[in-house]
Design an enzyme around this catalytic site. Sequence first.
Site, PDB file in Angstrom:
ATOM      1  N   LYS A   1      45.110  49.971  42.152  1.00  7.16           N
ATOM      2  CA  LYS A   1      44.911  50.871  41.004  1.00  7.16           C
ATOM      3  C   LYS A   1      44.955  52.336  41.402  1.00  7.16           C
ATOM      4  CE  LYS A   1      40.368  49.087  40.721  1.00  7.16           C
ATOM      5  NZ  LYS A   1      39.900  49.299  42.102  1.00  7.16           N
TER       6      LYS A   1
ATOM      7  N   LYS B   1      50.006  46.101  48.880  1.00 10.49           N
ATOM      8  CA  LYS B   1      49.205  45.467  47.825  1.00 10.49           C
ATOM      9  C   LYS B   1      49.294  46.269  46.528  1.00 10.49           C
ATOM     10  CE  LYS B   1      44.714  45.997  47.988  1.00 10.49           C
ATOM     11  NZ  LYS B   1      43.341  45.875  47.554  1.00 10.49           N
TER      12      LYS B   1
ATOM     13  N   LYS C   1      42.652  52.717  55.782  1.00  8.84           N
ATOM     14  CA  LYS C   1      42.412  53.829  54.846  1.00  8.84           C
ATOM     15  C   LYS C   1      42.256  55.160  55.562  1.00  8.84           C
ATOM     16  CE  LYS C   1      41.176  51.383  50.724  1.00  8.84           C
ATOM     17  NZ  LYS C   1      40.382  51.154  49.558  1.00  8.84           N
TER      18      LYS C   1
HETATM   19  N1  AQP Z   1      46.818  43.375  44.665  1.00  7.50           N
HETATM   20  C1  AQP Z   1      45.805  42.548  44.681  1.00  7.50           C
HETATM   21  N2  AQP Z   1      46.005  41.228  44.777  1.00  7.50           N
HETATM   22  C2  AQP Z   1      44.963  40.376  44.766  1.00  7.50           C
HETATM   23  N3  AQP Z   1      43.684  40.758  44.651  1.00  7.50           N
HETATM   24  C3  AQP Z   1      43.447  42.076  44.533  1.00  7.50           C
HETATM   25  N4  AQP Z   1      42.314  42.789  44.395  1.00  7.50           N
HETATM   26  C4  AQP Z   1      42.614  44.091  44.289  1.00  7.50           C
HETATM   27  N5  AQP Z   1      43.931  44.258  44.360  1.00  7.50           N
HETATM   28  C5  AQP Z   1      44.480  43.039  44.530  1.00  7.50           C
HETATM   29  C6  AQP Z   1      40.997  42.178  44.338  1.00  7.50           C
HETATM   30  O1  AQP Z   1      40.234  42.838  43.345  1.00  7.50           O
HETATM   31  C7  AQP Z   1      38.885  42.913  43.796  1.00  7.50           C
HETATM   32  C8  AQP Z   1      38.352  44.291  43.711  1.00  7.50           C
HETATM   33  O2  AQP Z   1      39.109  45.213  44.404  1.00  7.50           O
HETATM   34  P1  AQP Z   1      38.632  46.731  44.508  1.00  7.50           P
HETATM   35  O3  AQP Z   1      39.151  47.509  43.400  1.00  7.50           O
HETATM   36  O4  AQP Z   1      37.173  46.804  44.692  1.00  7.50           O
HETATM   37  O5  AQP Z   1      39.278  47.210  45.788  1.00  7.50           O
HETATM   38  P2  AQP Z   1      40.726  47.070  46.231  1.00  7.50           P
HETATM   39  O6  AQP Z   1      40.949  45.703  46.777  1.00  7.50           O
HETATM   40  O7  AQP Z   1      40.959  48.211  47.157  1.00  7.50           O
HETATM   41  O8  AQP Z   1      41.582  47.196  44.887  1.00  7.50           O
HETATM   42  P3  AQP Z   1      42.528  48.359  44.483  1.00  7.50           P
HETATM   43  O9  AQP Z   1      43.018  48.167  43.102  1.00  7.50           O
HETATM   44  O10 AQP Z   1      43.564  48.517  45.557  1.00  7.50           O
HETATM   45  O11 AQP Z   1      41.526  49.539  44.472  1.00  7.50           O
HETATM   46  P4  AQP Z   1      41.687  50.976  45.072  1.00  7.50           P
HETATM   47  O12 AQP Z   1      42.977  51.445  44.564  1.00  7.50           O
HETATM   48  O13 AQP Z   1      40.520  51.707  44.529  1.00  7.50           O
HETATM   49  O14 AQP Z   1      41.640  50.847  46.560  1.00  7.50           O
HETATM   50  C9  AQP Z   1      38.812  42.343  45.190  1.00  7.50           C
HETATM   51  O15 AQP Z   1      38.359  41.017  45.108  1.00  7.50           O
HETATM   52  C10 AQP Z   1      40.232  42.425  45.637  1.00  7.50           C
HETATM   53  O16 AQP Z   1      40.536  41.452  46.606  1.00  7.50           O
END
Ligand code: AQP
Length: 332
Positions: A197, A194, A111
Amino acid sequence: MKRILSGIQSTGNLQLGNYLGAIRNWVKLQNETECFLFAADLHALTVFQNPQELRHNTQEALAMYLACGISEERAALFPQSMISEHAELMWILSCHTSMGWLNRMTQFKEKAGKQRDQANAGLYTYPILMAADILLYKPDSVPVGDDQKQHVEIARDIAGAFNRAYGVEVFILPEFLGMGPATRVMSLKDGTSKMSKSDPSDASRINLKDDPDTILQKIKKAKTDSGVFPANPDETEGRPEVKNLINIYCALTEKNPEFLYQQFGGKIFSPFKESLADVCVESLRPIREKFNHLMAHQDHLNNVIGQGVLKAKTVAEKTLLEVKEIIGLYKG
Ligand code: AQP
């Protein structure tokens, strides 16, 4: 009864990866465990958030947990920031966390990228807040996606360091609980990143609240390649986007990919994409409808969240008091 704890950052619309990698597993676990599930609004602050949107996203995230099948009777649902013990314990744990451990965290490296010195300190100390989130509730396990495994490991290291420093066993070392084959859902635009969101491209993800037409359009436009649909697993090698679409299909239907190879192998991608769009639309339809209903009944939703806050606060307060007693903070 065993206890689990998990959360998702309230940084935007919850997407299919959040559902398949996290929420769906919580739903499966809730009958046999006590669940503490939060919207991680403090973690969200590591990237600047529009204040109104952050508050709204936090409420929507909790509504989405319910819409996906989390039972308000079985789980405590709460916004992280409403339990001030998270931030307080984080400071105490910071004093038991080595810089070496933080320096190894891959999420910070990814990040912060090359702009390491410009990255905010919150991004760097994020794993300590996550350790506090977990350790306050003394869960047996933490069901999260693969990408979060290193964070659960550092929470165990911190818990162990604290327990050893004071010769106590106040913190339980939580287990990482990864579940199912499709725990990593990839972007519809790039099969090596990945699904996320906060990806600037909305077309890269399926949001859980997307309407059927939006889902259809996103899947139609999802990246594949110039080849045809694979007829066996070997033909998916080196084709991350194709593999990802197959994984999504199989994760949603809980089926083996074999029948897809038989049905669509050697054909152009459009019939498979139509079938995948149907599967996504029908899987997400009840979720979207329930979500809309919950958001239209704010009093009920806020009442559920209020109950969750009370339950979480009782547990968190007790752990923090134990910790303060152990480390010798003044009691008056
Ligand atoms: N693409 C993914 N595939 C599988 N699992 C996922 N998770 C998120 N994206 C995927 C799982 O969702 C949980 C919470 O994630 P988070 O929002 O706290 O952080 P993140 O993993 O960084 O998810 P995002 O959507 O990518 O968020 P942003 O955009 O804010 O960084 C975790 O259990 C994660 O594994």
